[in-house]
Design an enzyme around this catalytic site. Structure first.
Site, mmCIF file in Angstrom:
data_model
loop_
_atom_site.group_PDB
_atom_site.id
_atom_site.type_symbol
_atom_site.label_atom_id
_atom_site.label_comp_id
_atom_site.label_asym_id
_atom_site.label_seq_id
_atom_site.Cartn_x
_atom_site.Cartn_y
_atom_site.Cartn_z
ATOM 1 N N ARG A 32 -5.312 -28.576 -34.461
ATOM 2 C CA ARG A 32 -7.473 -27.961 -35.077
ATOM 3 C C ARG A 32 -8.290 -27.684 -34.073
ATOM 4 O O ARG A 32 -9.081 -29.333 -34.198
ATOM 5 C CB ARG A 32 -7.516 -27.795 -36.564
ATOM 6 C CG ARG A 32 -8.915 -27.840 -37.070
ATOM 7 C CD ARG A 32 -8.815 -28.118 -38.442
ATOM 8 N NE ARG A 32 -10.124 -27.529 -38.656
ATOM 9 C CZ ARG A 32 -10.553 -28.584 -39.882
ATOM 10 N NH1 ARG A 32 -10.308 -29.764 -39.692
ATOM 11 N NH2 ARG A 32 -12.095 -28.025 -40.289
ATOM 12 N N ARG A 73 -27.069 -26.739 -46.891
ATOM 13 C CA ARG A 73 -27.277 -28.231 -46.927
ATOM 14 C C ARG A 73 -29.405 -28.348 -46.676
ATOM 15 O O ARG A 73 -29.823 -28.333 -46.916
ATOM 16 C CB ARG A 73 -27.286 -29.087 -45.020
ATOM 17 C CG ARG A 73 -25.486 -28.585 -44.752
ATOM 18 C CD ARG A 73 -25.085 -29.013 -43.048
ATOM 19 N NE ARG A 73 -23.974 -28.944 -42.892
ATOM 20 C CZ ARG A 73 -22.915 -29.053 -43.287
ATOM 21 N NH1 ARG A 73 -23.290 -30.768 -44.323
ATOM 22 N NH2 ARG A 73 -21.458 -29.185 -42.883
ATOM 23 N N LYS A 219 -10.087 -19.227 -44.847
ATOM 24 C CA LYS A 219 -10.542 -20.711 -45.404
ATOM 25 C C LYS A 219 -11.203 -19.945 -47.410
ATOM 26 O O LYS A 219 -12.414 -19.524 -47.029
ATOM 27 C CB LYS A 219 -11.435 -21.261 -44.781
ATOM 28 C CG LYS A 219 -10.697 -21.550 -43.691
ATOM 29 C CD LYS A 219 -11.934 -22.577 -42.407
ATOM 30 C CE LYS A 219 -11.989 -24.216 -43.117
ATOM 31 N NZ LYS A 219 -12.978 -24.326 -41.820
ATOM 32 N N THR A 279 -7.739 -30.753 -46.703
ATOM 33 C CA THR A 279 -8.691 -31.802 -47.298
ATOM 34 C C THR A 279 -7.697 -32.870 -47.325
ATOM 35 O O THR A 279 -7.510 -32.444 -48.767
ATOM 36 C CB THR A 279 -9.473 -31.070 -47.762
ATOM 37 O OG1 THR A 279 -9.937 -29.053 -47.645
ATOM 38 C CG2 THR A 279 -10.736 -31.452 -48.251
#
Length: 481
Positions: A32, A73, A219, A279
């Site tokens: 990845r 964020r 995802k 994850t």
């Protein structure tokens, strides 16, 4: 032979040809490239090292490019971090300077957040470690009360409990990164935070426009996409689905993750799509040479549930033991695959098939699972027959034999499917059977007297043309047309 595939993320810990060789030799099937970090030139260099290492080792390795997605964020603090105490007031202000954060307030990269939240909403920062309750919103300022406190540092992500933030899945950076991914020739492209099937259709169109042919990975990270019919629509619009448990767990709550993961894996298999579980699977191995028992159980349960692949992130990108963690994960997968639940299936027993090649694939798996068949050899152009076969849980190895290197890399992520690149073009059925059987004899997979199955099409070299299934007894295959 391990059936579950391993995706390993590249990073500083694997930035030499030698380290990538070790990673692949340890069992990584797909690597990845995380487009959240690094330049296009760095991604291209890493991809080249992977291709070179795979050629040197004589194996097939796929490359997955992972788009960053929207950055929701906080900005930065004057002193780098602050301590938030439970019960204290804290403000998020989209009009505040990027570097001006303090113990009372911090800026936002996502400027529309004040228009998208209301009193009573829970905002989760730093993967849910910090929880803020919205008390009120005035202009650009969100007045919050600290529920769970702790140290909050620069640039931490923000999620809203139960999702619903409207940030586009594909940013300007992602659109540029799609061009990079196409130029590199990645085999898989992951789209972060898709909200609907439309996001996947848009990404596919962008990839095609720049000449890319990557299979698309959705995802699943938003709370709103895990419910039918949105979930099924996104799965159908994707080639592969990733259970991205970081942001998803923050939005829906970690306690809801196990059943959600099982449902997503089940829906992907039912809808004939590939699924990756990702994850924190073995996160303690970033520093430690062995995993916790909880991590062993986590990986094993994903395998037993039917995931096609398990993914490593920081464990291989920045960890101290990148190739060792792949070895350990491989061992766990192999042991979990011994479970009867991992080798039995009633998938699609009551479904009417729409295509001839799909019918051949399902018939092959039914025959193989009800007869002493040692292996299956699928002569394929696009890999579709092998993908359908891989949806049936079985302990029987499926070998996808093709003249196309791209197809080999595509099937590298299919559970229980092993790619074989053929050097010669095959048109004669007798020659085709001999080539398939002889390859499996050379690999030690089958021996004289064993039964195996070969699938192929009357017109070899045409996508979707598989229309034959032949049961062959090894040793008699010279006469099996």
């Amino acid at each position: 032979m391990r059936r579950t595939k391993i995706v390993a993320t590249l990073g500083p810990a694997t930035d030499t040809p030698e380290s990538i060789e070790k990673l692949i030799a340890a069992g990584a099937n797909v690597v990845r490239l995380n487009f959240s970090h690094g330049s296009p030139e760095e991604h291209a260099q890493r991809a080249k090292m992977v291709r070179d290492a795979a050629d040197k080792l004589g194996c097939i390795v796929g490359i997955l490019g992972d788009l960053q997605g929207p950055k929701i964020r906080i900005d930065r603090f004057k002193d780098g971090k602050v301590m938030l105490k439970p019960g204290a007031d804290f403000y998020l202000d989209s009009d505040m300077g990027v570097e001006d954060g303090n113990e009372e307030c911090v800026g936002l990269t996502y400027k529309t957040l004040p228009q998208e939240v209301a009193a009573g909403d829970e905002l989760l920062l730093d993967d849910g470690r910090i929880i803020l309750m919205v008390k009120s919103v005035a202009g650009t300022r969100i007045h919050c009360e600290v529920v769970n406190g702790g140290i909050l540092s620069n640039n931490k992500g923000i999620n809203r409990r139960n999702g619903g933030l409207s940030a586009d899945a594909l940013t300007e950076k992602d659109i540029e990164d799609i061009k990079t991914a196409a130029a590199i020739g990645v085999d898989f492209l992951a789209v972060s935070f898709p909200r609907s099937a439309d996001d996947m259709h848009y990404a596919r169109r962008l990839m095609k426009e720049v000449g890319g042919r990557a299979a698309l990975v959705s995802k699943l990270e938003r709370a709103e996409v895990i419910h039918q019919p949105v979930l099924d629509d996104i799965i159908k619009a994707s080639d592969i689905v990733m259970v991205a448990r970081g942001d998803l767990g923050v939005e829906i709550g970690d306690a809801n993750l196990p059943l959600t993961q099982k449902n997503i894996i089940n829906r992907c298999r039912t809808l004939n799509r590939i699924v990756i579980t990702a994850t924190q699977m073995m996160e303690t191995m970033i520093d430690n040479p062995i995993p916790t028992r909880a991590e062993v159980f986590d990986v094993a349960n994903a395998v037993i549930d039917g995931t096609d692949a398990v993914m490593l992130s920081g464990e291989t990108a920045v960890g101290k033991h990148p190739h060792r963690v792949v070895e350990v994960m491989s061992e766990i997968c192999e042991e979990a695959e011994r479970s009867p639940r991992a080798t039995e299936s009633k998938h699609r027993m009551d479904i009417e098939f729409e295509r001839v090649d799909e019918c051949i694939a399902m018939s092959t798996m039914y025959a193989a699972n009800h007869m002493d068949v040692k292996a299956i050899g699928a002569l394929t152009e696009s890999g579709s027959t092998a993908r359908w076969m891989s949806r049936i849980s079985s302990g029987i190895s499926i070998f996808a034999l093709t003249n196309h290197e791209r197809t080999c890399r595509l099937v590298s992520i299919y559970r229980g499917v092993y790619p074989v690149l053929l050097k010669q073009k095959l048109s004669d059925p007798l020659v085709a059977n001999r080539v398939v059987v002889d390859h499996l004899i050379d690999e030690g997979v089958v021996h004289d007297g064993d039964h195996m199955i070969v699938t192929k099409g009357d017109l070899m070299g045409r996508d979707g043309g598989t229309n034959q299934m032949k049961i062959i007894r090894v040793g008699n295959h010279d006469n099996a047309g």
